[in-house]
Every structure is written in C-alpha cells, then in structure tokens.
Design a protein around this motif. Structure first.
Motif, mmCIF file in Angstrom:
data_model
loop_
_atom_site.group_PDB
_atom_site.id
_atom_site.type_symbol
_atom_site.label_atom_id
_atom_site.label_comp_id
_atom_site.label_asym_id
_atom_site.label_seq_id
_atom_site.Cartn_x
_atom_site.Cartn_y
_atom_site.Cartn_z
ATOM 1 N N ASN A 284 0.864 -1.172 0.000
ATOM 2 C CA ASN A 284 0.000 0.000 0.000
ATOM 3 C C ASN A 284 0.909 1.233 0.000
ATOM 4 O OD1 ASN A 284 -1.819 2.054 0.567
ATOM 5 N ND2 ASN A 284 -2.813 0.979 2.253
ATOM 6 N N VAL A 285 0.675 2.140 -0.930
ATOM 7 C CA VAL A 285 1.476 3.360 -1.029
ATOM 8 C C VAL A 285 0.536 4.562 -0.975
ATOM 9 C CG1 VAL A 285 3.167 4.655 -2.380
ATOM 10 C CG2 VAL A 285 3.119 2.158 -2.516
ATOM 11 N N THR A 286 0.880 5.564 -0.176
ATOM 12 C CA THR A 286 0.099 6.800 -0.149
ATOM 13 C C THR A 286 0.774 7.814 -1.053
ATOM 14 O OG1 THR A 286 -0.496 6.334 2.146
ATOM 15 C CG2 THR A 286 -0.978 8.540 1.305
ATOM 16 N N LEU A 287 0.113 8.165 -2.150
ATOM 17 C CA LEU A 287 0.650 9.121 -3.109
ATOM 18 C C LEU A 287 0.185 10.535 -2.758
ATOM 19 C CD1 LEU A 287 -0.086 7.184 -6.450
ATOM 20 C CD2 LEU A 287 1.941 7.026 -4.983
ATOM 21 N N GLY A 288 0.987 11.514 -3.157
ATOM 22 C CA GLY A 288 0.612 12.909 -2.975
ATOM 23 C C GLY A 288 1.129 13.546 -1.712
ATOM 24 N N LEU A 289 1.745 12.781 -0.821
ATOM 25 C CA LEU A 289 2.275 13.316 0.426
ATOM 26 C C LEU A 289 3.615 14.010 0.199
ATOM 27 C CD1 LEU A 289 1.683 10.229 2.759
ATOM 28 C CD2 LEU A 289 0.417 12.387 2.860
ATOM 29 N N PRO A 290 4.018 14.900 1.118
ATOM 30 C CA PRO A 290 5.366 15.455 1.049
ATOM 31 C C PRO A 290 6.419 14.479 1.565
ATOM 32 C CG PRO A 290 4.206 16.368 2.933
ATOM 33 C CD PRO A 290 3.201 15.545 2.164
ATOM 34 N N ILE A 291 5.972 13.343 2.099
ATOM 35 C CA ILE A 291 6.878 12.298 2.577
ATOM 36 C C ILE A 291 6.537 10.998 1.849
ATOM 37 C CG2 ILE A 291 7.140 13.385 4.833
ATOM 38 C CD1 ILE A 291 5.147 11.363 5.958
ATOM 39 N N ILE A 292 7.417 10.018 1.950
ATOM 40 C CA ILE A 292 7.167 8.708 1.340
ATOM 41 C C ILE A 292 6.635 7.769 2.411
ATOM 42 C CG2 ILE A 292 8.283 6.666 0.343
ATOM 43 C CD1 ILE A 292 10.226 8.615 -1.050
ATOM 44 N N ARG A 293 5.516 7.118 2.098
ATOM 45 C CA ARG A 293 4.946 6.148 3.026
ATOM 46 C C ARG A 293 4.467 4.919 2.269
ATOM 47 N NH1 ARG A 293 -0.770 4.121 3.941
ATOM 48 N NH2 ARG A 293 -0.430 2.731 5.710
ATOM 49 N N THR A 294 4.912 3.756 2.731
ATOM 50 C CA THR A 294 4.431 2.486 2.199
ATOM 51 C C THR A 294 3.938 1.632 3.361
ATOM 52 O OG1 THR A 294 6.536 1.279 2.351
ATOM 53 C CG2 THR A 294 6.142 2.579 0.352
ATOM 54 N N SER A 295 3.169 0.602 3.025
ATOM 55 C CA SER A 295 2.640 -0.271 4.064
ATOM 56 C C SER A 295 2.311 -1.629 3.456
ATOM 57 C CB SER A 295 1.394 0.348 4.702
ATOM 58 O OG SER A 295 0.998 -0.386 5.849
ATOM 59 N N VAL A 296 1.796 -2.505 4.302
ATOM 60 C CA VAL A 296 1.404 -3.846 3.864
ATOM 61 C C VAL A 296 0.015 -3.798 3.231
ATOM 62 C CG1 VAL A 296 2.817 -5.002 5.591
ATOM 63 C CG2 VAL A 296 0.490 -4.306 6.176
ATOM 64 N N ASP A 297 -0.362 -4.899 2.603
ATOM 65 C CA ASP A 297 -1.688 -4.967 1.974
ATOM 66 C C ASP A 297 -2.666 -5.779 2.817
ATOM 67 O OD1 ASP A 297 -0.765 -7.551 1.644
ATOM 68 O OD2 ASP A 297 -1.220 -7.688 -0.495
ATOM 69 N N HIS A 298 -2.354 -5.957 4.103
ATOM 70 C CA HIS A 298 -3.219 -6.774 4.959
ATOM 71 C C HIS A 298 -3.405 -6.098 6.312
ATOM 72 C CE1 HIS A 298 0.302 -8.001 7.303
ATOM 73 N NE2 HIS A 298 0.910 -8.266 6.168
ATOM 74 N N GLY A 299 -4.241 -6.690 7.134
ATOM 75 C CA GLY A 299 -4.539 -6.127 8.438
ATOM 76 C C GLY A 299 -3.706 -6.736 9.554
ATOM 77 N N THR A 300 -4.235 -6.627 10.784
ATOM 78 C CA THR A 300 -3.458 -7.021 11.954
ATOM 79 C C THR A 300 -3.410 -8.534 12.178
ATOM 80 O OG1 THR A 300 -5.455 -6.654 13.279
ATOM 81 C CG2 THR A 300 -3.856 -4.852 13.167
ATOM 82 N N ALA A 301 -4.275 -9.282 11.520
ATOM 83 C CA ALA A 301 -4.261 -10.759 11.603
ATOM 84 C C ALA A 301 -4.148 -11.227 13.048
ATOM 85 C CB ALA A 301 -3.131 -11.328 10.748
ATOM 86 N N LEU A 302 -5.095 -10.824 13.880
ATOM 87 C CA LEU A 302 -5.043 -11.150 15.305
ATOM 88 C C LEU A 302 -4.988 -12.654 15.559
ATOM 89 C CD1 LEU A 302 -7.694 -8.562 16.549
ATOM 90 C CD2 LEU A 302 -5.210 -8.369 16.710
ATOM 91 N N ASP A 303 -5.604 -13.426 14.675
ATOM 92 C CA ASP A 303 -5.613 -14.882 14.866
ATOM 93 C C ASP A 303 -4.249 -15.515 14.639
ATOM 94 O OD1 ASP A 303 -5.956 -14.087 12.175
ATOM 95 O OD2 ASP A 303 -6.646 -16.092 11.622
ATOM 96 N N LEU A 304 -3.366 -14.796 13.912
ATOM 97 C CA LEU A 304 -2.023 -15.333 13.651
ATOM 98 C C LEU A 304 -0.964 -14.765 14.585
ATOM 99 C CD1 LEU A 304 -1.893 -15.249 9.730
ATOM 100 C CD2 LEU A 304 -2.348 -17.214 11.217
ATOM 101 N N ALA A 305 -1.310 -13.707 15.306
ATOM 102 C CA ALA A 305 -0.309 -13.036 16.141
ATOM 103 C C ALA A 305 0.276 -13.994 17.174
ATOM 104 C CB ALA A 305 -0.938 -11.837 16.843
ATOM 105 N N GLY A 313 6.115 -11.398 3.792
ATOM 106 C CA GLY A 313 6.376 -11.024 2.399
ATOM 107 C C GLY A 313 5.902 -9.631 2.034
ATOM 108 N N SER A 314 4.705 -9.251 2.492
ATOM 109 C CA SER A 314 4.182 -7.934 2.150
ATOM 110 C C SER A 314 4.993 -6.823 2.809
ATOM 111 C CB SER A 314 2.707 -7.820 2.571
ATOM 112 O OG SER A 314 2.180 -6.558 2.238
#
Length: 332
Positions: A284-305, A313-314
């Motif tokens: 996940n990339v946020t475009l248009g910001l004055p800074i660079i920010r990327t992230s994963v394409d999934h959530g917190t996966a509480l069941d796997l924590a 991989g993400s």
C-alpha cells in the motif's frame, strides 16, 4: 528488486503497529531480509523494545541479528502489557504515537521514508481518538489537501490500483466524485509514478463507476457528467488516462499489459482484484504526500499473532518499495 552496492545511505522508519497483531513479529522477520538486501540503508524501528524482543522469538534476538550500525530500535513504551490477539484500548494512543513519531521524523528530514505495519482502527477509536485510517491521518498530519491510496504488486511490471475515493460508505461514493477531484487524483498519480517510480510516461487506465461504465447513461450518468469530462481535461494536461472502462472487464492481461496503473472509483471496485492477484506480496502506497509512506496490503491478523505463522512477504515488499522510492526521489 535488488539492492545496489553503491546506493546512497537512506534512513527508513518502520512503525510496528498494533501490539496485539502481527506487526511486531513481522517487523523482526522483515528486517532480517531488508538488512541483507539494503546494506547501505539504516532502519529505525519504532515500538516497545521488550515487545519486539518477545515477538522476535527469543531474548536478544534483535540485537544479535541486526548490525547496530544498520538497525536502531527507538523505544516507545506500551501503555499496558500486550498479549497476542487480545486488543486493549489502553494501547490505542501508543499506536498513534508511533505513527506521529514517524511522520514528525520524516517531515523534519530525519527519515527518507516511513513503512507502517498494520494497526487496528477500532483500538484507536476506543481510546477516544477519531481515526478513519492511515491514509486519512497522514493527509491531516501533513496538511495535504488530497492524497491517493494505491496498492501494488511486485515484479518487473506490477499491477497497480489507485482509488478515486477511499474509506467511504458505498452510498456516498457518487457524491464524492467530481471533475476537479478526479483530475487532481490523476495529476498526483502521474507525478508520483514519474518522480518516485521512475516511469517517464505513465499510462493510467480509468474505470467507470456504474456497471458497464453506465451503458451510455442507462445505468447512471456519472461516466458522462463527471468521469469522461475529467479524463478529457487530464489528457489536455498531458496525462495519458484513457477510459472510462467497465470495471468488470478491464482487469484482463490484454488490457493491463501496457498500463502502469488503474484508477478505480471506489475501494471495493479495484482492491479485491489487486489482492486476489498479489495478496501476501502486495503493498500500500500513499501518493501525494510530502513524505514517502508504504505499508502492507493486509490487516493485523489477530488470529495469527504470536503463532509464528504470519508471512512477512508484504512488509518486505513495502520496505523494498520505500527504499526504491526514496532513491528515485533523491536522484531526481
């Protein structure tokens, strides 16, 4: 994506996200890979040191694995102890504090990019802080009037999907679409694909809103009254943005083979396709910001924590992309 031995030194911040989720353990796993791929980069991990040690698998695992000159753990103490899979609103402000520290560091020039592990929106809201999501919060904190959420796969010609609207109820999407808004969104996508991804002439395919792209007005007029005029104006500005295309047929290899990005009109129009094709390796990339920010394409996966079964991989791909984007920005 391969690291170049002569890459300029870059500073990347990584927020560990929701402490009850998979973020802390994925950060530990991803850093082992990232440190090897990008030996000239420096990584600053924002989170609770004891939590990171615990989720890394054994005492001292972090300090034993990563060179001190390459990886720094910036300690932010949990409000209360955290157990895998068990949300606690008492830690909501802790999670938001990690994000604030990363944003402040990037705005001050301390970090060249930030990478965010997943957080739990409900925890922050339950802590008494209205919070819609990373994307909206980043826009507010950086005083950016419009940002664009883009998810992407990996590889030499990755599938990229950007959104004209983000976290809105479906009934609000049509009213949120304007000619000016779509044009500004396309300008942001075009600019950032050039500046941060090294694409000299991005081609952005644009979906319609309605089934069959409105079928000449019989299934809705948004394509006629809003989207088509916006694309005409964008093309007059030198942006390669054909459309609007029916979303149910656009996502085929024969249409996507010459495209650098697809602009979808709403969240669940474009992202199910992207996640089906790339889940576990997408970003996940946020475009248009004055800074660079990327992230994963999934959530917190509480069941796997805490189980050791979560796939990093993400997050590895998000770190790779953050470094690559920062290098393109610095070279430009």
């Amino acid at each position: 994506m391969n690291a170049a031995s002569d890459a300029p030194a870059l500073s990347i911040a990584i927020t560990t996200g929701e402490p009850a989720g998979v973020g802390p353990e994925l950060t530990a796993a991803a850093l082992r890979e990232a440190a090897a791929r990008w030996p000239s980069a420096r990584f600053t991990v924002l989170g609770d040191r004891d939590l990171l040690q615990e989720r890394a698998g054994s005492a001292g695992a972090l300090s034993a694995t990563f060179p001190a000159a390459q990886v720094e753990i910036e300690h932010h103490a949990l409000a209360v102890p955290s157990r895998p899979g068990k949300l606690d609103a008492a830690n909501g402000r802790y999670v938001l504090g990690l994000l604030d520290a990363a944003i402040d560091g990037a705005l001050a020039g301390r970090f060249d990019a930030i990478v965010t592990a997943p957080l739990q929106k409900s925890t922050i809201n339950d802590a008494g802080v209205p919070f819609t999501g990373h994307t909206e919060y980043l826009a507010e904190r950086t005083n950016t009037p419009r940002v664009v959420m883009m998810l992407a796969g990996t590889g030499p010609r990755p599938l990229r999907v950007a959104l004209a609207t983000t976290h809105l109820p479906l009934k609000c999407v049509s009213a949120a679409l304007t000619v000016e808004g779509i044009v500004e969104t396309l300008q942001i996508i075009d600019h950032d694909l050039r500046a941060h991804f090294g694409l000299p002439a991005p081609r952005i395919l644009v979906t319609g809103l309605n089934p069959h792209a409105g079928e000449n007005g019989y299934l809705g007029r948004e394509e006629i009254d809003v989207i088509a005029p916006a694309l005409e104006r964008a093309r007059s500005l030198g942006i390669d943005a054909p459309g609007p295309y029916p979303a149910d047929t656009l996502f085929q290899p024969r249409y996507l083979k010459d495209a650098d990005c697809v602009l979808a009109m709403f969240h669940d129009q474009g992202l199910p396709v992207l996640k089906f094709a790339t889940f576990g390796e997408g970003i996940n990339v946020t475009l248009g910001l004055p800074i660079i920010r990327t992230s994963v394409d999934h959530g917190t996966a509480l069941d796997l924590a805490g189980t050791g079964r979560a796939d990093a991989g993400s997050l590895i791909a998000a770190i790779d992309t953050a470094v690559s984007m920062a290098r393109h920005r610095r070279a430009g």
